[in-house]
Design a protein around this motif. Structure first.
Motif, PDB file in Angstrom:
ATOM      1  N   GLU A   1      53.072  34.372  37.921  1.00  0.00           N
ATOM      2  CA  GLU A   1      53.316  33.055  37.376  1.00  0.00           C
ATOM      3  C   GLU A   1      54.045  33.099  36.006  1.00  0.00           C
ATOM      4  OE1 GLU A   1      51.962  30.400  38.668  1.00  0.00           O
ATOM      5  OE2 GLU A   1      49.981  30.728  39.874  1.00  0.00           O
TER       6      GLU A   1
ATOM      7  N   GLY B   1      44.743  39.269  37.218  1.00  0.00           N
ATOM      8  CA  GLY B   1      45.070  39.891  38.452  1.00  0.00           C
ATOM      9  C   GLY B   1      46.506  40.468  38.635  1.00  0.00           C
ATOM     10  N   ASP B   2      47.015  41.481  39.404  1.00  0.00           N
ATOM     11  CA  ASP B   2      48.159  41.869  39.367  1.00  0.00           C
ATOM     12  C   ASP B   2      49.375  40.768  40.078  1.00  0.00           C
ATOM     13  OD1 ASP B   2      46.864  42.524  41.824  1.00  0.00           O
ATOM     14  OD2 ASP B   2      49.036  43.151  42.741  1.00  0.00           O
ATOM     15  N   ALA B   3      48.744  39.965  41.105  1.00  0.00           N
ATOM     16  CA  ALA B   3      49.724  38.962  41.704  1.00  0.00           C
ATOM     17  C   ALA B   3      49.578  37.818  40.756  1.00  0.00           C
ATOM     18  CB  ALA B   3      48.740  38.585  43.178  1.00  0.00           C
ATOM     19  N   SER B   4      48.568  37.415  40.085  1.00  0.00           N
ATOM     20  CA  SER B   4      48.954  36.292  39.011  1.00  0.00           C
ATOM     21  C   SER B   4      50.001  36.576  38.019  1.00  0.00           C
ATOM     22  CB  SER B   4      47.473  35.939  38.505  1.00  0.00           C
ATOM     23  OG  SER B   4      46.534  35.722  39.377  1.00  0.00           O
TER      24      SER B   4
ATOM     25  N   ASP C   1      45.210  45.451  42.210  1.00  0.00           N
ATOM     26  CA  ASP C   1      44.710  46.128  43.432  1.00  0.00           C
ATOM     27  C   ASP C   1      45.602  45.812  44.568  1.00  0.00           C
ATOM     28  OD1 ASP C   1      44.649  43.420  44.045  1.00  0.00           O
ATOM     29  OD2 ASP C   1      42.289  43.033  43.791  1.00  0.00           O
TER      30      ASP C   1
ATOM     31  N   HIS D   1      39.059  39.316  49.325  1.00  0.00           N
ATOM     32  CA  HIS D   1      39.300  38.451  48.132  1.00  0.00           C
ATOM     33  C   HIS D   1      38.004  37.624  47.801  1.00  0.00           C
ATOM     34  CE1 HIS D   1      41.198  35.608  45.437  1.00  0.00           C
ATOM     35  NE2 HIS D   1      40.736  34.937  46.239  1.00  0.00           N
TER      36      HIS D   1
ATOM     37  N   GLY E   1      47.271  39.744  46.291  1.00  0.00           N
ATOM     38  CA  GLY E   1      47.155  38.266  45.808  1.00  0.00           C
ATOM     39  C   GLY E   1      46.624  37.749  46.940  1.00  0.00           C
ATOM     40  N   ILE E   2      45.153  37.610  47.323  1.00  0.00           N
ATOM     41  CA  ILE E   2      44.524  37.276  48.219  1.00  0.00           C
ATOM     42  C   ILE E   2      45.038  38.361  49.457  1.00  0.00           C
ATOM     43  CG2 ILE E   2      43.787  35.585  50.043  1.00  0.00           C
ATOM     44  CD1 ILE E   2      44.005  33.550  48.013  1.00  0.00           C
TER      45      ILE E   2
ATOM     46  N   SER F   1      39.931  28.291  37.397  1.00  0.00           N
ATOM     47  CA  SER F   1      40.276  29.026  38.524  1.00  0.00           C
ATOM     48  C   SER F   1      41.907  29.261  38.767  1.00  0.00           C
ATOM     49  CB  SER F   1      39.830  28.117  39.718  1.00  0.00           C
ATOM     50  OG  SER F   1      38.519  28.191  39.785  1.00  0.00           O
ATOM     51  N   PRO F   2      42.751  28.206  38.110  1.00  0.00           N
ATOM     52  CA  PRO F   2      44.289  28.345  38.242  1.00  0.00           C
ATOM     53  C   PRO F   2      44.761  29.631  37.806  1.00  0.00           C
ATOM     54  CG  PRO F   2      43.759  26.175  37.340  1.00  0.00           C
ATOM     55  CD  PRO F   2      42.500  27.003  37.183  1.00  0.00           C
ATOM     56  N   THR F   3      45.213  30.706  38.470  1.00  0.00           N
ATOM     57  CA  THR F   3      45.696  31.794  38.250  1.00  0.00           C
ATOM     58  C   THR F   3      46.750  31.687  37.007  1.00  0.00           C
ATOM     59  OG1 THR F   3      47.345  31.825  40.014  1.00  0.00           O
ATOM     60  CG2 THR F   3      45.472  32.810  40.567  1.00  0.00           C
TER      61      THR F   3
ATOM     62  N   TYR G   1      39.146  36.258  34.104  1.00  0.00           N
ATOM     63  CA  TYR G   1      39.354  35.530  35.154  1.00  0.00           C
ATOM     64  C   TYR G   1      38.095  36.055  36.138  1.00  0.00           C
ATOM     65  CZ  TYR G   1      41.452  39.335  38.089  1.00  0.00           C
ATOM     66  OH  TYR G   1      41.746  40.323  38.739  1.00  0.00           O
ATOM     67  N   TYR G   2      37.821  35.784  37.428  1.00  0.00           N
ATOM     68  CA  TYR G   2      36.804  35.797  38.068  1.00  0.00           C
ATOM     69  C   TYR G   2      36.446  37.036  38.714  1.00  0.00           C
ATOM     70  CZ  TYR G   2      40.662  35.584  41.470  1.00  0.00           C
ATOM     71  OH  TYR G   2      41.722  35.961  42.204  1.00  0.00           O
ATOM     72  N   ARG G   3      36.979  38.281  38.052  1.00  0.00           N
ATOM     73  CA  ARG G   3      36.593  39.450  38.624  1.00  0.00           C
ATOM     74  C   ARG G   3      35.787  40.058  37.606  1.00  0.00           C
ATOM     75  NH1 ARG G   3      37.535  39.151  43.938  1.00  0.00           N
ATOM     76  NH2 ARG G   3      39.657  38.642  44.395  1.00  0.00           N
TER      77      ARG G   3
ATOM     78  N   GLN H   1      39.353  46.546  46.504  1.00  0.00           N
ATOM     79  CA  GLN H   1      38.705  45.458  46.444  1.00  0.00           C
ATOM     80  C   GLN H   1      37.689  45.367  47.951  1.00  0.00           C
ATOM     81  OE1 GLN H   1      40.708  41.418  47.224  1.00  0.00           O
ATOM     82  NE2 GLN H   1      40.717  41.598  44.842  1.00  0.00           N
TER      83      GLN H   1
HETATM   84  C1  LIG Z   1      47.860  28.517  40.320  1.00  0.00           C
HETATM   85  C2  LIG Z   1      46.935  28.770  41.606  1.00  0.00           C
HETATM   86  N1  LIG Z   1      47.470  29.179  42.511  1.00  0.00           N
HETATM   87  C3  LIG Z   1      46.758  29.805  43.532  1.00  0.00           C
HETATM   88  C4  LIG Z   1      45.453  29.910  43.435  1.00  0.00           C
HETATM   89  C5  LIG Z   1      44.501  30.696  44.935  1.00  0.00           C
HETATM   90  N2  LIG Z   1      44.123  32.025  44.524  1.00  0.00           N
HETATM   91  C6  LIG Z   1      42.994  32.315  44.168  1.00  0.00           C
HETATM   92  S1  LIG Z   1      42.909  33.898  43.674  1.00  0.00           S
HETATM   93  C7  LIG Z   1      44.632  34.190  44.327  1.00  0.00           C
HETATM   94  C8  LIG Z   1      45.053  35.698  44.032  1.00  0.00           C
HETATM   95  C9  LIG Z   1      45.140  36.294  42.902  1.00  0.00           C
HETATM   96  O1  LIG Z   1      45.307  37.439  43.195  1.00  0.00           O
HETATM   97  P1  LIG Z   1      45.408  38.709  41.831  1.00  0.00           P
HETATM   98  O2  LIG Z   1      45.913  37.846  40.711  1.00  0.00           O
HETATM   99  O3  LIG Z   1      45.877  39.746  42.270  1.00  0.00           O
HETATM  100  O4  LIG Z   1      43.884  38.810  41.316  1.00  0.00           O
HETATM  101  P2  LIG Z   1      42.773  39.285  42.354  1.00  0.00           P
HETATM  102  O5  LIG Z   1      42.175  38.217  42.993  1.00  0.00           O
HETATM  103  O6  LIG Z   1      43.362  40.444  43.433  1.00  0.00           O
HETATM  104  O7  LIG Z   1      41.640  40.283  41.475  1.00  0.00           O
HETATM  105  C10 LIG Z   1      45.049  33.075  44.811  1.00  0.00           C
HETATM  106  C11 LIG Z   1      46.452  32.912  45.214  1.00  0.00           C
HETATM  107  C12 LIG Z   1      44.831  29.674  42.362  1.00  0.00           C
HETATM  108  N3  LIG Z   1      43.538  30.040  42.088  1.00  0.00           N
HETATM  109  N4  LIG Z   1      45.633  29.195  41.517  1.00  0.00           N
END
Ligand SMILES: Cc1ncc(C[n+]2csc(CCOP(=O)(O)OP(=O)(O)O)c2C)c(N)n1
Length: 807
Positions: free
Chosen positions: A196, A190-193, A220, A297, A223-224, A145-147, A77-79, A293
């Motif tokens: 899912e 990411g930890d917050a993802s 980190d 975010h 999640g945002i 992009s979808p987490t 993912y994007y990090r 971070q």
């Molecule tokens: C399915 C989905 N829900 C919401 C989002 C919006 N969103 C983008 S990043 C993010 C937080 C992700 O947090 P984490 O997984 O901890 O990764 P981090 O950004 O902290 O590295 C959210 C809620 C998304 N991209 N996809």
């Protein structure tokens, strides 16, 4: 491009070599950090629209990069910018080109400006759409992009290695994709993802499958803005996952944990992870905690809004690059001065790369803008509205950062001042506009579907041949026999899904095939639709010809997100850089009850542009579509008619050979009064109605669309309406569903409105799900009587004298 994959822990290195390797890592970390800092500035000063960066995650990614080898795949993912830099899969200049949305593949190879920054991917395909040698390069599947959306695909990427090991003969033939199945798939999330469902489904699937993958959780704590206490039970994902850990007598995961600021520990951790994944071919989970971070975010807002002062102080103190620097000094690898010098050098390198990317991008736009200004001014000179038109050109030249759309807007406004005028200069301007629109079509609209020689639309049709005998068999046997031939011809075909293996499918379409071809060709999976699709995507990206079965159409909803966001966008979002020729097979339209009779076609048609959507009326037609798709390099969804498996069909002679063209309708019944346009199970019901209508002197032309995407490419339906001047669109979707889609394609797309003598009509199912039982079906879905009434009413209203009212 940089490459830090040399081993920095090996005992065989001299001190100098060891030091060089470590300082190289330190350099990459600093360059990556600098890219994040400058990237944010570029957004805040208006040179880019949005920025999301990998600052705070650098050190773990350097450690992870060390074991990543040619042939391996990333699904992240994007990090992950540091990992991309460290493995050489991305340059800093390319990173900035993506931030600016540079539409050139050369400048921005991940997506040619189509994906927002931080969405990575390597180019698996040559410009002609053929595969590159993926074993000679490091590979990243294209991010979405979808987490957690990267998780299902990761399963397939890792599973491919396992299957190649299971088929040494196939592995030997698949030299572009594997070296004996040794490749490892690396995932990041990411930890917050991890909250899912896709994460849990995929984690379980990989544990069951025992596949070589290393999944890293970058933790980190947020999640945002939402902290771990609202995301994760016990606020600790590895603690939760210990139930998945392997034991002496049970398969499972190897779980490792470390802190994101501890370079030496992370290097050891990843060395261990990679040795286990590569040699034992099992899944490893690495939970990297205490990450930071530094810039929050993304560029969307500041993290001061949601992080406490204490947290911000801690993040500052435990910044991973700062900690790495302290460590390098403490263990006497380098002096503070040496490291300062590297930091300074990194700033210069990144600044230069950024500037180069910006110049390339801006010069491209500027030269087009200059041309535009010139064409507008020349046209102005020949116009009575010269003054106004020159003002338009003038404002274009004054834009400090012009965009391509500004040029198009200017031309269109200038042309409005010239309405009714004729001049050579005006014609030149129009010609230039058309050229620019074509160039931008290529930049922003191409590659929704394959543009290679293997496009499904280029597969030559092969007619079905039948033996002389009139012997009839169940429809499901036709499919089974066709798969049998395909499986024996093509060793890279694997078919998987719920109940597909041992029992041969819930409708016996693969009966006996597992016994014949083995458990690794016809594969039973868990009940996990989204990751079944991900398994297929990953396998297809690594050279297999997967066929993923979703047991019933109603359950496609579980997988629609991954089909829509990942599979259907793949060619487009990489501008032809990656492909996944996955066949998704399911069955639907009509059986019994609320969850086994759905026909949610509009929902599918809306979500899956980028895939072909095929709706055969019987199993022979379905087999013809499978045969075509297997010759192509495109993904498709084939929906078999659920109530047709036991209906009798003739067994073709040329199984595995006959190919049905996509986007071609079939006229099932010739007629002159009304055209009925339908597909799937409705074809038979319409045939019944047509027989009844003919008894009342009404002649119906029945058209089986059979391919909804693409749709009637040679306009056969309009040809039919030319004859009948009346049309009824029929299906089992809700009102305003796929019938409206078909109506738009025909009435607007084929200009058929001009042949109509009567308003175009639709007949659909009721808007609720179908009720259970025969009566439930009858009163929920269109029946032969409904069709009779709809057509008769049309005829009555058209010519009441000839067709008097019935009731
Ligand atoms: C399915 C989905 N829900 C919401 C989002 C919006 N969103 C983008 S990043 C993010 C937080 C992700 O947090 P984490 O997984 O901890 O990764 P981090 O950004 O902290 O590295 C959210 C809620 C998304 N991209 N996809």
């Amino acid at each position: 491009m940089s490459d830090s994959t040399q081993n920095t822990t090996s005992q065989e290195l001299t001190f100098e070599e060891f030091k060089t390797a470590l300082l190289n890592d330190f350099r990459i970390a600093n360059e990556s950090r600098q890219a994040s800092l400058l990237g944010r500035k570029e957004v805040l000063t208006g040179k880019a629209k949005f920025g999301i960066f990998g600052d705070g995650k650098e050190i773990a990614q350097l450690a992870m990069a060390k074991s990543f080898k040619n042939g391996d795949f990333r699904s992240g993912y994007y990090r992950d910018q540091t990992f991309m830099f460290a493995t050489g899969m991305l340059s800093i200049q390319e990173f900035f080109a993506q931030l600016y949305a540079d539409p050139s593949i050369e400048a921005e190879p991940c997506s040619a400006g189509r994906m927002m920054n931080g969405h990575y991917g390597t180019r698996s395909l040559n410009p002609d759409g053929t595969w590159k040698d993926l074993t000679a390069m490091k590979n990243s599947s294209a991010d979405i992009s979808p987490t957690a959306g990267q998780m299902p695909r990761l399963i397939g990427l890792a599973y491919a290695s396992k299957l190649y090991r299971a088929f040494p003969e196939l592995a030997n033939e698949s030299i572009l994709f594997t070296r004996n199945g040794n490749e490892v798939a690396y995932g990041t999330i990411g930890d917050a993802s991890t909250s899912e469902g896709l994460f849990w489904e995929s984690i379980n699937a990989a544990g069951v499958l025992q596949i070589p993958m290393i999944i890293s959780v970058w933790d980190d704590g947020y999640g945002i803005s939402v902290p771990a206490k609202f995301q994760t039970t016990k606020q600790n994902i590895s603690e939760l996952l210990y139930g998945f850990e392997r034991t002496e007598d049970k398969n499972g995961y190897v779980i490792l944990t470390g802190n994101g600021w501890d370079y030496s520990c992370l290097v050891e951790l990843y060395e261990k992870a990679s040795i286990i994944a590569r040699t034992e071919h099992v899944p490893v989970l690495v939970h990297v905690r205490e990450m930071t971070q530094p810039q929050g975010h993304s560029t969307s807002g500041s993290h001061e809004r949601y992080k406490s002062k204490d947290r911000l102080t801690w993040e500052d103190e435990f910044d991973c690059i700062k900690k790495m620097k302290e460590w390098l000094i403490n263990v006497a690898i380098a002096t503070s001065e040496e490291l300062d010098a590297i930091e300074e050098e990194a700033k210069k390198t990144v600044n230069q790369a950024k500037q180069n990317a910006w110049n390339d991008f801006l010069n491209g736009v500027k030269s087009e803008t200059q041309q535009t200004v010139q064409f507008i001014n020349e046209a102005a000179a020949a116009s009575t509205n010269k003054v106004f038109i020159e003002l338009i050109a003038q404002s274009l030249t004054e834009l400090s950062i012009p965009e391509r759309k500004d040029g198009i807007v200017a031309i269109k406004k200038a042309l409005r001042y010239m309405k009714g005028e004729n001049s050579a200069a005006k014609s030149n301007l129009v010609q230039f506009l058309n050229q620019q629109m074509l160039i931008n079509k290529d930049r922003y609209n191409d590659y929704l579907y394959s543009q290679s020689e293997l496009s499904a639309l280029k597969v030559a049709p092969v007619a079905i041949e039948y033996p002389a005998s009139e012997q009839l068999i169940d429809g499901r046997e036709v499919l089974q026999a066709n798969w049998d031939v395909q499986l024996s011809k093509n060793k890279s075909i694997v078919i998987f899904g719920e109940d597909v293996g041992h029992i041969g499918g819930v409708n016996q379409t693969y009966a006996g095939l597992q016994a014949k071809y083995g458990e690794n060709r016809l594969i039973d999976t868990g009940i996990r639709e989204a990751s079944i699709i991900g398994q297929g995507i990953g396998l297809a990206m690594r050279g297999f010809r997967p066929v993923a079965e979703i047991q019933y159409l109603d359950y496609l909803a579980y997988a629609i997100q991954i089909l829509s966001d990942d599979l259907a966008t793949l060619q487009y979002r990489t501008k032809g850089g990656q492909k996944a020729p996955l066949i998704v097979t399911t069955r639907g339209h009509r059986l019994e009850g609320v969850w086994h009779s759905g026909s949610p076609m509009q929902f599918i048609l809306g979500a899956l542009r980028g895939m072909h959507i095929l709706v055969p009326r019987n199993m022979t037609q379905a087999a013809g579509f499978y045969n075509t798709l297997l010759k192509s390099d495109e993904p498709a969804l084939v929906i078999e008619p659920l109530n047709g498996y036991r209906i009798k069909e003739k067994l073709p002679n040329n199984l595995g050979e006959f190919c049905l063209p996509l986007g071609h309708v079939e006229v099932i019944n010739q007629g002159t009064d009304v055209t009925i346009v339908t597909y799937g199970s409705c074809v038979r019901i319409a045939q019944d109605a047509i027989n009844q209508l003919s008894e009342h002197g009404i002649s119906v032309e029945l058209i089986d669309v059979q391919s909804l995407l693409p749709f009637d490419l040679d306009g056969q339906i309009a040809e039919s309406i030319k004859k009948t001047n009346k049309v009824l669109f029929l299906d089992e979707d809700v009102s305003g569903g796929a019938t409206s889609y078909m109506m738009q394609k025909v009435i607007e797309g084929q200009n058929a409105f001009k042949y109509l003598d009567f308003e175009p009509k639709t007949l659909t199912a009721k808007d609720h799900r179908p009720a259970y039982g025969s009566d439930g079906d009858y009163f929920s879905k269109p029946s032969a009587e409904d069709i009779f009434d709809a057509v008769y009413t049309m005829m009555h209203q058209y010519n009441p004298a000839q067709y008097p009212f019935i009731n």
